[in-house]
Design a protein around this motif. Structure first.
Motif, PDB file in Angstrom:
ATOM      1  N   LEU A  95      -6.492 -15.440  -9.949  1.00 35.50           N
ATOM      2  CA  LEU A  95      -6.954 -14.170 -10.511  1.00 35.50           C
ATOM      3  C   LEU A  95      -8.456 -13.991 -10.338  1.00 35.50           C
ATOM      4  N   ARG A  96      -9.203 -15.058 -10.507  1.00 36.39           N
ATOM      5  CA  ARG A  96     -10.649 -14.996 -10.344  1.00 36.39           C
ATOM      6  C   ARG A  96     -11.004 -14.579  -8.913  1.00 36.39           C
ATOM      7  N   ARG A  97     -10.309 -15.153  -7.983  1.00 37.73           N
ATOM      8  CA  ARG A  97     -10.602 -14.872  -6.570  1.00 37.73           C
ATOM      9  C   ARG A  97     -10.212 -13.448  -6.172  1.00 37.73           C
ATOM     10  N   LYS A  98      -9.080 -12.973  -6.668  1.00 43.72           N
ATOM     11  CA  LYS A  98      -8.598 -11.660  -6.244  1.00 43.72           C
ATOM     12  C   LYS A  98      -9.145 -10.516  -7.092  1.00 43.72           C
ATOM     13  N   PHE A  99      -9.250 -10.733  -8.411  1.00 43.98           N
ATOM     14  CA  PHE A  99      -9.609  -9.613  -9.292  1.00 43.98           C
ATOM     15  C   PHE A  99     -10.849  -9.836 -10.154  1.00 43.98           C
ATOM     16  N   ASN A 100     -11.257 -11.072 -10.324  1.00 44.14           N
ATOM     17  CA  ASN A 100     -12.311 -11.407 -11.271  1.00 44.14           C
ATOM     18  C   ASN A 100     -11.793 -11.199 -12.696  1.00 44.14           C
ATOM     19  N   ILE A 101     -11.837 -12.218 -13.513  1.00 44.52           N
ATOM     20  CA  ILE A 101     -11.314 -12.105 -14.884  1.00 44.52           C
ATOM     21  C   ILE A 101     -12.397 -12.438 -15.899  1.00 44.52           C
ATOM     22  N   THR A 102     -12.202 -11.937 -17.095  1.00 40.61           N
ATOM     23  CA  THR A 102     -13.152 -12.147 -18.183  1.00 40.61           C
ATOM     24  C   THR A 102     -12.845 -13.470 -18.883  1.00 40.61           C
ATOM     25  N   PRO A 103     -13.811 -13.997 -19.620  1.00 40.82           N
ATOM     26  CA  PRO A 103     -13.545 -15.217 -20.403  1.00 40.82           C
ATOM     27  C   PRO A 103     -12.396 -15.017 -21.407  1.00 40.82           C
ATOM     28  N   LYS A 104     -12.282 -13.810 -21.957  1.00 35.77           N
ATOM     29  CA  LYS A 104     -11.203 -13.509 -22.903  1.00 35.77           C
ATOM     30  C   LYS A 104      -9.840 -13.604 -22.203  1.00 35.77           C
ATOM     31  N   GLU A 105      -9.756 -13.088 -20.983  1.00 33.43           N
ATOM     32  CA  GLU A 105      -8.505 -13.150 -20.221  1.00 33.43           C
ATOM     33  C   GLU A 105      -8.179 -14.594 -19.836  1.00 33.43           C
ATOM     34  N   GLU A 106      -9.214 -15.326 -19.495  1.00 35.88           N
ATOM     35  CA  GLU A 106      -9.024 -16.744 -19.164  1.00 35.88           C
ATOM     36  C   GLU A 106      -8.496 -17.506 -20.382  1.00 35.88           C
ATOM     37  N   LYS A 107      -9.054 -17.215 -21.534  1.00 38.37           N
ATOM     38  CA  LYS A 107      -8.603 -17.869 -22.775  1.00 38.37           C
ATOM     39  C   LYS A 107      -7.137 -17.523 -23.059  1.00 38.37           C
ATOM     40  N   MET A 108      -6.768 -16.278 -22.831  1.00 39.27           N
ATOM     41  CA  MET A 108      -5.375 -15.856 -23.039  1.00 39.27           C
ATOM     42  C   MET A 108      -4.444 -16.628 -22.114  1.00 39.27           C
ATOM     43  N   ILE A 109      -4.845 -16.788 -20.855  1.00 43.69           N
ATOM     44  CA  ILE A 109      -4.020 -17.525 -19.890  1.00 43.69           C
ATOM     45  C   ILE A 109      -3.853 -18.972 -20.354  1.00 43.69           C
ATOM     46  N   ARG A 110      -4.929 -19.571 -20.840  1.00 45.32           N
ATOM     47  CA  ARG A 110      -4.857 -20.970 -21.310  1.00 45.32           C
ATOM     48  C   ARG A 110      -3.985 -21.122 -22.552  1.00 45.32           C
ATOM     49  N   SER A 111      -3.725 -20.024 -23.251  1.00 45.79           N
ATOM     50  CA  SER A 111      -2.871 -20.103 -24.446  1.00 45.79           C
ATOM     51  C   SER A 111      -1.379 -20.037 -24.091  1.00 45.79           C
ATOM     52  N   VAL A 112      -1.060 -19.641 -22.863  1.00 46.66           N
ATOM     53  CA  VAL A 112       0.340 -19.526 -22.442  1.00 46.66           C
ATOM     54  C   VAL A 112       0.853 -20.905 -22.051  1.00 46.66           C
ATOM     55  N   THR A 113       1.956 -21.322 -22.661  1.00 42.61           N
ATOM     56  CA  THR A 113       2.532 -22.633 -22.362  1.00 42.61           C
ATOM     57  C   THR A 113       3.926 -22.534 -21.747  1.00 42.61           C
ATOM     58  N   ASP A 114       4.395 -21.343 -21.545  1.00 45.28           N
ATOM     59  CA  ASP A 114       5.710 -21.125 -20.930  1.00 45.28           C
ATOM     60  C   ASP A 114       5.561 -21.250 -19.414  1.00 45.28           C
ATOM     61  N   GLU A 115       6.126 -22.331 -18.859  1.00 50.26           N
ATOM     62  CA  GLU A 115       5.979 -22.590 -17.418  1.00 50.26           C
ATOM     63  C   GLU A 115       6.539 -21.470 -16.554  1.00 50.26           C
ATOM     64  N   SER A 116       7.665 -20.916 -16.962  1.00 51.21           N
ATOM     65  CA  SER A 116       8.277 -19.864 -16.145  1.00 51.21           C
ATOM     66  C   SER A 116       7.388 -18.624 -16.080  1.00 51.21           C
ATOM     67  N   LYS A 117       6.723 -18.295 -17.184  1.00 53.11           N
ATOM     68  CA  LYS A 117       5.789 -17.161 -17.173  1.00 53.11           C
ATOM     69  C   LYS A 117       4.591 -17.443 -16.279  1.00 53.11           C
ATOM     70  N   LEU A 118       4.074 -18.675 -16.357  1.00 53.02           N
ATOM     71  CA  LEU A 118       2.927 -19.041 -15.519  1.00 53.02           C
ATOM     72  C   LEU A 118       3.306 -19.003 -14.044  1.00 53.02           C
ATOM     73  N   ASP A 119       4.491 -19.498 -13.716  1.00 54.89           N
ATOM     74  CA  ASP A 119       4.966 -19.466 -12.327  1.00 54.89           C
ATOM     75  C   ASP A 119       5.128 -18.031 -11.835  1.00 54.89           C
ATOM     76  N   ALA A 120       5.754 -17.194 -12.650  1.00 51.51           N
ATOM     77  CA  ALA A 120       5.979 -15.794 -12.266  1.00 51.51           C
ATOM     78  C   ALA A 120       4.653 -15.062 -12.079  1.00 51.51           C
ATOM     79  N   ALA A 121       3.697 -15.327 -12.961  1.00 50.42           N
ATOM     80  CA  ALA A 121       2.395 -14.670 -12.862  1.00 50.42           C
ATOM     81  C   ALA A 121       1.654 -15.120 -11.600  1.00 50.42           C
ATOM     82  N   ALA A 122       1.722 -16.411 -11.281  1.00 53.48           N
ATOM     83  CA  ALA A 122       1.058 -16.923 -10.079  1.00 53.48           C
ATOM     84  C   ALA A 122       1.645 -16.288  -8.821  1.00 53.48           C
ATOM     85  N   GLU A 123       2.953 -16.130  -8.792  1.00 53.62           N
ATOM     86  CA  GLU A 123       3.596 -15.470  -7.644  1.00 53.62           C
ATOM     87  C   GLU A 123       3.225 -13.994  -7.574  1.00 53.62           C
ATOM     88  N   ALA A 124       3.111 -13.362  -8.734  1.00 53.80           N
ATOM     89  CA  ALA A 124       2.811 -11.930  -8.779  1.00 53.80           C
ATOM     90  C   ALA A 124       1.416 -11.611  -8.263  1.00 53.80           C
TER      91      ALA A 124
END
Length: 139
Positions: A95-124
């Motif tokens: 996300l940083r490379r393609k869109f640039n993200i805020t520290p708040k968005e980064e913190k939100m991503i680090r709070s997600v522990t559902d692997e399937s959501k993380l995988d789907a988001a990475a593919e998206a």
């Protein structure tokens, strides 16, 4: 039934009764481990008395296997945590490379522990037109 009798004796702090009845009643290994842990955390007795109870319950043989189980559980949790953190980090980099993200968005991503959501988001990220499309998947 045996566990109920033992727990009643524990409630009364009848250490002699505990050791006598547990020698008579052959508890399964799992129940002996639970009982030993329960006694360890709830009884206010000296170390010699606790060692005697552990010996009477067959705890000397059980404790190494209990320690091994706890170590394996800890290792498994550590591996799972490391795997999730790796996926979070990868998604943040994408996300940083393609869109640039805020520290708040980064913190939100680090709070997600559902692997399937993380995988789907990475593919998206590959086809996404905005970071909001990707972040929406994580919610």
């Amino acid at each position: 039934m045996a566990s109920l009798i033992i727990m009643k004796l524990v409630a009364l702090h009848d250490i002699e009764g505990i050791t006598k009845i547990t020698v008579i009643i052959n508890l399964p290994e799992e129940e002996r481990i639970i009982l030993i842990l329960y006694l360890f955390y709830t009884l206010d007795v000296d170390q010699d008395t606790m060692q005697r109870i552990v010996k009477e319950l067959g705890g000397e043989e059980l404790m190494p296997s209990l320690a091994e189980k706890l170590i394996k559980q800890g290792e498994k949790r550590g591996e799972e945590k490391g795997k999730i953190e790796g996926k979070q980090e990868l998604l943040i980099k994408f996300l940083r490379r393609k869109f640039n993200i805020t520290p708040k968005e980064e913190k939100m991503i680090r709070s997600v522990t559902d692997e399937s959501k993380l995988d789907a988001a990475a593919e998206a990220v590959l086809d996404a037109k905005s970071k909001d499309e990707v972040l929406k998947i994580l919610q």
